[in-house]
Design an enzyme around this catalytic site. Sequence first.
Site, short mmCIF file in Angstrom:
data_model
loop_
_atom_site.label_atom_id
_atom_site.label_comp_id
_atom_site.label_asym_id
_atom_site.label_seq_id
_atom_site.Cartn_x
_atom_site.Cartn_y
_atom_site.Cartn_z
N HIS A 273 0.87 -1.06 0.10
CA HIS A 273 -0.23 0.00 0.62
C HIS A 273 0.71 1.34 -0.40
CE1 HIS A 273 -3.04 2.69 0.41
NE2 HIS A 273 -3.77 2.59 1.62
N HIS A 324 -1.76 0.93 -12.70
CA HIS A 324 -2.66 1.06 -10.58
C HIS A 324 -4.32 -0.03 -10.98
CE1 HIS A 324 -5.35 4.11 -8.38
NE2 HIS A 324 -4.64 3.81 -7.77
N ASP A 383 3.23 7.23 -7.65
CA ASP A 383 4.46 7.06 -7.06
C ASP A 383 6.02 6.53 -7.72
OD1 ASP A 383 3.53 5.46 -4.40
OD2 ASP A 383 2.64 4.28 -5.35
#
Length: 447
Positions: A273, A324, A383
């Site tokens: 996560h 994602h 990210d």
Amino acid sequence: MKKEYLIYKLSEEMKEATRIDNDLFPKYDVKRGLRNEDGTGVLVGLTKIGNVVGYERIPGGGLKPIPGKLFYRNYDVEDISHAIIKEKRFGFEEVAYLLLSGRLPDKEELASFSELVNDNMPLEQKTKMNIIELEGNNIMNILSRSVLEMYRFDPNADDTSRDNLMRQSIELISKFPTIIAYAFNMLRHATHGRSLHIRHPQEKLSIAENFLYMLKKDYTELDARTLDLLLILQAEHGGGNNSTFTVRVTSSTGTDTYSAIAAGIGSLKGPLHGGANIQVADMFHHLQENIKDWTSVDEIDTYFTRMLNKEVYNKSGLIYGIGHAVYTISDPRALLLKELARDLAREKGKEEEFAFLELLEERAIATFGRIKNNGKTVSSNIDFYSGFVYEMIGLPQEIFTPLFAMARIVGWCAHRNEELNFEGKRIIRPAYKNVLEGAPYIPIKKR
């Protein structure tokens, strides 16, 4: 029986006790990971806070990939971010007000809210000393413990009235930056022998500015504005992400705010996560060292192919920062962060590294599509750039995930407040199907 052998024996027995035949999941129509067969999340609730959009449903079935969109209270985050970037101001406090209240503040309301946040940033002396005395090298654990410590100093800790929930929300949003900054400075002192600096939050500074001041004192305006944008982009991501859902599940029991938020921190700490930005940063450093020509498409494609085939790097078969659960064609957060990241790279003399990262992004997506060939549309996620941005600002990896929590505390509080205040609320309790048959109890003398 020796204790070491008993542990080993129990561990071996656990292997069989936890094994469940994969064929049983479709047999009982189990939505593993609360996911439908097409990869979308199982609908378990309604919200008016955030909306994550990455595809459209086609009449008759199927999903159509579309450019990603993220909405806060029905406002497009792209519009919010572009306005703030254009005006060269700080916007995280405005987003916090919006997510908590449901509407955008006017100038006077925003100024009062920012002042209230600033007033609440200092920590109780006992909490401060508790951070200083804590041992260990994981700031997420220190953050969780410090949140639970706040329960001790709250005279109305268990009160779930609206006024009290809002007060607790503002105090948590205000204190997270201070806790994280103090915890890192203590960690740096304890593990690296560096001087211990405890800088108190300053008046008139934004949350982003105050955090950088407390953490390392020296920073540029662009450092602070870029961090502010990261906080905005990670403040909320719908009720289905794991940590927010954890907060909603625990909140549905009626537990106190601090217990619910500590549960969210525990969820976010998991490497699947909140730790993805660290994995991307590590991968980027590896690629810098192992790809000789940073402009060679062929060399990059060859190396990514070997990564996907589990031949090099950590042999996981993954390219971190690509793909994602919801976004398909694009992650709007990544596109927005990339805008300021380019300016920051220019300021820091990191333009060559930034160009390399951009090419890696392009080739990773292309190579993934060629090797996997599964028809799935993927893009980079936030990210992919956030770790590089944190490093340019001069932030250490130990606080990458805590910074995520520093942003997401806003969404957590908004969702907790919604969970406890909508009509018809009930405890969240999904079902598990037991697949063992009954067995007669055997008296201990006969075992």
